[in-house]
Scaffold this motif. Structure first.
Motif, PDB file in Angstrom:
ATOM      1  N   LYS A   4     -10.394   6.273   3.137  1.00 13.06           N
ATOM      2  CA  LYS A   4     -11.576   6.616   3.932  1.00 13.06           C
ATOM      3  C   LYS A   4     -12.455   5.365   3.953  1.00 13.06           C
ATOM      4  O   LYS A   4     -12.643   4.721   2.918  1.00 13.06           O
ATOM      5  N   VAL A   6     -16.091   3.551   5.671  1.00 11.79           N
ATOM      6  CA  VAL A   6     -17.270   3.501   6.550  1.00 11.79           C
ATOM      7  C   VAL A   6     -17.676   2.030   6.631  1.00 11.79           C
ATOM      8  O   VAL A   6     -17.950   1.393   5.614  1.00 11.79           O
ATOM      9  N   THR A  38     -12.813   5.758  -1.072  1.00 14.70           N
ATOM     10  CA  THR A  38     -13.666   5.475   0.085  1.00 14.70           C
ATOM     11  C   THR A  38     -14.198   4.054  -0.025  1.00 14.70           C
ATOM     12  O   THR A  38     -14.705   3.651  -1.076  1.00 14.70           O
ATOM     13  N   LEU A 211     -10.257   4.501  12.230  1.00 10.40           N
ATOM     14  CA  LEU A 211     -11.694   4.798  12.266  1.00 10.40           C
ATOM     15  C   LEU A 211     -12.107   5.144  13.691  1.00 10.40           C
ATOM     16  O   LEU A 211     -11.512   4.667  14.650  1.00 10.40           O
ATOM     17  N   LYS A 222     -20.529  14.094  10.222  1.00 11.94           N
ATOM     18  CA  LYS A 222     -19.742  15.048   9.444  1.00 11.94           C
ATOM     19  C   LYS A 222     -18.666  15.733  10.292  1.00 11.94           C
ATOM     20  O   LYS A 222     -17.507  15.869   9.886  1.00 11.94           O
ATOM     21  N   PHE A 225     -15.928  13.173  11.178  1.00 14.17           N
ATOM     22  CA  PHE A 225     -15.113  12.822  10.013  1.00 14.17           C
ATOM     23  C   PHE A 225     -14.283  14.004   9.507  1.00 14.17           C
ATOM     24  O   PHE A 225     -13.358  13.824   8.723  1.00 14.17           O
ATOM     25  N   ASP A 231     -10.297   8.797   9.854  1.00 11.77           N
ATOM     26  CA  ASP A 231     -10.410   8.380   8.453  1.00 11.77           C
ATOM     27  C   ASP A 231     -11.729   7.691   8.133  1.00 11.77           C
ATOM     28  O   ASP A 231     -11.880   7.123   7.050  1.00 11.77           O
ATOM     29  N   GLY A 232     -12.643   7.706   9.088  1.00 11.22           N
ATOM     30  CA  GLY A 232     -13.930   7.078   8.835  1.00 11.22           C
ATOM     31  C   GLY A 232     -14.509   6.532  10.118  1.00 11.22           C
ATOM     32  O   GLY A 232     -14.079   6.919  11.210  1.00 11.22           O
ATOM     33  N   ILE A 252     -18.711  11.491   4.744  1.00 13.75           N
ATOM     34  CA  ILE A 252     -17.251  11.307   4.748  1.00 13.75           C
ATOM     35  C   ILE A 252     -16.549  12.129   3.659  1.00 13.75           C
ATOM     36  O   ILE A 252     -17.098  12.399   2.633  1.00 13.75           O
TER      37      ILE A 252
END
Ligand code: PGA
Length: 252
Positions: A4, A6, A38, A211, A222, A225, A231-232, A252
């Motif tokens: 994951k 971000v 993550t 992503l 939310k 994701f 996956d992000g 996430i």
């Protein structure tokens, strides 16, 4: 392994002082978050990268570059090479962002060279792609995305894919406030995952993080994701405020 992720793409924002403050804010607010499997990435501008790398030491934030040139070195005024990035501790680079394509004229062929150069230099790539509004309106979005991948990154070998993160960013959703719906994102991500399976194998397909990017905000993160193939996110505007970026990480 699929992770994951971000990632904040800061684009041409934040001077040295602002970079320092934003990194400080992000580090502080994510310190206590349980970030298992993550990754949190930030991409400041070139001039602020070296200091940013030092500032994130001993934290769970990673610094990545927004672009690089495909050549090893030479007469390319204003450009930055993979080796230069590596030499200041950067090993991940964003390639193919729609602004690089549309504003700076980076073609599929140039991007293919950049992808090759990054892999040859042991860099990890966040490869961006996505259709324009007219492509979606004419129902060509799947074909356009498939061609972008085929023309610039599907020349890699299966083993190279452990160094690739994909970022689907429909151009009509970037900086416009208009997001792809979670269903539209999932539909495209599933299509991409299937392409990876057909082009390579099940392992590449299952292990590659894909992503979503384009107007991701605390209010919609939310839901986006929560989709199984998302996956992000690659975050632009909302990555410039540590509270918003942190709220997105929490989603996430
Ligand atoms: P945005 O940008 O979140 O401001 O839409 C996303 C991106 O360009 O990566």
């Amino acid at each position: 392994m699929r992770q994951k992720i971000v990632a904040g793409n800061w684009k041409m924002n934040n001077n040295a002082k602002e970079t320092k403050q934003l990194i400080k804010g992000i580090k502080k607010s994510i310190k206590k978050l349980p970030l298992e499997n993550t990754r949190v990435l930030v991409a400041p501008t070139f001039v602020n990268l070296a200091k940013a790398v030092k500032r994130v030491k001993k934290s769970n934030v990673e610094v990545v570059a927004q672009n690089m040139h495909q050549s090893k070195n030479g007469a390319f005024t204003g450009e930055i090479s993979a080796d230069m990035l590596q030499s200041i501790g950067i090993s991940t680079v964003i390639l193919g962002h729609s602004e690089r394509r549309s504003v700076f004229g980076e073609t599929a062929a140039v991007l293919q060279e950049k992808v090759t150069a990054a892999i040859q230099n042991n860099m990890e790539i966040i490869f961006c792609f996505g259709e324009m509004l007219e492509d979606r309106k004419s129902n060509n979005h799947f074909k356009v995305v498939e061609n972008q991948l085929k023309n610039s990154i599907f020349h890699l070998e299966a083993r190279d894919w452990e160094h690739v993160i994909l970022a689907y960013e429909p151009v009509w959703a970037i900086g416009t406030g208009e997001t792809a719906s979670p269903e539209q994102a999932q539909e495209m991500h599933a299509f991409i995952r299937n392409l990876l399976k057909e082009t390579y194998n099940n392992e590449v397909s299952e292990n590659t993080s894909i992503l979503y990017g384009g107007s991701v905000k605390p209010a919609n993160a939310k839901e986006i994701f929560s989709k199984p193939d998302v996956d992000g996110g690659l975050i632009g505007g909302a990555a410039l405020k540590s509270e918003d970026f942190t709220a997105i990480i929490k989603a996430i």
